[in-house]
Design an enzyme around this catalytic site. Structure first.
Site, short mmCIF file in Angstrom:
data_model
loop_
_atom_site.label_atom_id
_atom_site.label_comp_id
_atom_site.label_asym_id
_atom_site.label_seq_id
_atom_site.Cartn_x
_atom_site.Cartn_y
_atom_site.Cartn_z
CD GLU A 125 -59.30 -37.60 -1.98
OE1 GLU A 125 -59.96 -37.70 -0.93
OE2 GLU A 125 -58.57 -38.52 -2.39
CG HIS A 191 -60.30 -34.36 2.28
ND1 HIS A 191 -59.49 -34.92 3.26
CD2 HIS A 191 -60.39 -35.28 1.29
CE1 HIS A 191 -59.10 -36.12 2.87
NE2 HIS A 191 -59.65 -36.37 1.68
CG ASN A 215 -63.95 -41.97 6.51
OD1 ASN A 215 -64.47 -42.79 5.78
ND2 ASN A 215 -63.67 -42.22 7.78
NE ARG A 223 -78.89 -27.35 21.78
CZ ARG A 223 -78.45 -28.01 22.84
NH1 ARG A 223 -77.17 -28.37 22.89
NH2 ARG A 223 -79.24 -28.30 23.85
N GLY A 245 -65.54 -51.44 6.98
CA GLY A 245 -65.68 -51.71 8.41
C GLY A 245 -64.58 -51.07 9.24
CG ASP A 270 -59.84 -43.39 -0.32
OD1 ASP A 270 -59.07 -42.98 -1.22
OD2 ASP A 270 -59.93 -42.83 0.79
CB ALA A 309 -52.91 -43.09 4.35
N GLY A 310 -56.22 -43.88 2.91
CA GLY A 310 -56.80 -44.77 1.91
C GLY A 310 -57.09 -46.14 2.49
#
Length: 385
Positions: A125, A191, A215, A223, A245, A270, A309-310
């Site tokens: 990643e 990302h 995310n 549109r 959540g 993650d 952050a994760g």
């Protein structure tokens, strides 16, 4: 010596086996699967989870990549029902990334330890992501897609990279997507601030999935659907999601599941090094993260930010949350955490004799009770108290 597992039902990718009796040989492999209606158990057996996006847990970051770190990570994941996973990197300077990839490859190639989850490949990643949607990935280390650099990463990883996240709008992204696809490596779009045409071009080039849907993605516009609208709409793509959540509201979890369906939706965690640990300050790669009340927020240049952050999500919690947020059955939730990620990676999904005897045991109400990895019983956190 042979051992047996019994339950009220066994959930498999192709259906349910009622009153299963699973015989396990001395090597931890399935010797036979039969059925006995006299079984009294009400428990449910399922395959173990496959997490294709996890940065760490138990106070250890994947990029530490030491034997001690992997022992802690593998041991913790086993208690949460994970049988296999992809150690996931985070954007960092090139030389430290190369060293981490070499050491992660060593962990993948090491003999499996009884009772521990198994790292089966690497999810790269970064660094080939968008500055506009970088999340916590550090600006100085984000790079334009580069086939030569990727090949250095892949060589350091000794061929163990299985997924790479790429922002399709970045320069040379389509060339790298084609290159990775030709190598059998799955490209996941993420990302990214990509438009719809840029996303469609990446799919045509071979992209197979999307990284933590919603995310670090261009926002949906009625549109200009952009990458998010395309990911949700295009049946060619798998799409994974952090179902805690916090990262995605339950209403949008329901939308994601309706759009991607039981065949293309994938649950991920993650998870970062703070997973399974008390609140405090932890690391994600070489970044500092403050964890409080299940929120993981980046500390950047000494400043406490509101950038996620994760997570500290575990896969058993993700499975439970999906059922709670969407009303999905346990069978559907299990599929999203087992069959679908395996299908993305091209791994076998059927449960047959000769395979490792790795199963999760659930109570009738869907609570994870224990895990069996290669024939070894692993207690869950509730049993460890």
């Amino acid at each position: 010596m042979l051992q047996t597992l019994t339950a009220r039902r066994l959930l498999t990718p192709i259906g349910t086996i009622e009153f299963p009796v699973i015989t396990i040989d001395p090597y931890g492999l399935i010797a036979d699967i039969s059925s006995d209606p006299s079984i009294q158990s009400e428990d449910i057996l399922t395959p173990t989870f496959l997490d294709i996006h996890i940065h760490g847990c138990a106070s250890h970051d994947i990029m530490e990549a030491t034997p001690a770190a992997f022992t802690a990570v593998n041991t913790f994941l086993a208690t949460r029902g994970v049988g296999r996973y992809l150690p996931t990197t985070v954007t960092a300077p090139i030389d430290p990334t190369l060293r981490s990839l070499e050491d992660i490859a060593t962990a993948i190639e090491a003999p499996a330890t009884p009772g521990q989850a198994i790292p089966i490949g690497i999810h790269l990643e970064g660094p080939f992501i968008s500055h506009a949607k970088r999340g916590v990935h550090p600006v100085p280390n984000i790079l334009a897609p580069d086939i030569a650099l990727f090949d250095r990463f892949h060589q350091a990883a000794r061929g163990h990279i299985r997924i790479v996240t790429i922002a399709p709008e970045t320069p040379n992204a389509l060339d790298l997507i084609r290159h990775c696809t030709a190598l059998g490596i799955k490209v996941s779009l993420g990302h990214s601030n990509a438009t719809t045409p840029e996303t469609l071009a990446a799919i045509e080039a071979g992209a197979a999935s999307a990284t933590h849907t919603f995310n670090a993605m261009r926002a949906l516009d009625h549109r200009a659907p952009g990458i998010l609208g395309t990911v949700l709409d295009d049946d060619r793509l798998f799409a994974d999601l952090i179902c805690d959540g916090i990262h995605v509201a339950p209403e949008l979890v329901r939308l994601w599941l309706r759009m991607k369906g039981e065949e293309r939706a994938i649950l991920i965690t993650d998870g970062m090094s703070a997973t399974g640990m008390p609140d405090g300050i932890y690391t994600l790669g070489n970044l500092s993260v403050e964890v409080a009340n299940n929120h993981c927020l980046l500390i950047e240049d000494g400043v406490h930010t509101q950038t996620l952050a994760g997570s500290v999500l575990t896969m058993d919690q993700a499975v439970a949350n999906l059922q709670r947020f969407t009303g999905a059955s346990l069978a559907t939730a299990i599929r999203l955490a087992t069959h679908n990620p395996a299908t993305l990676l091209g791994l076998p999904t059927h449960i047959t004799p000769g395979q490792p005897a790795s199963f999760n045991r659930f109570s009738p109400n869907g609570t994870l009770q224990s895990t069996i990895l290669q024939g070894h019983q692993i207690p869950t956190p509730t049993q460890l108290k």
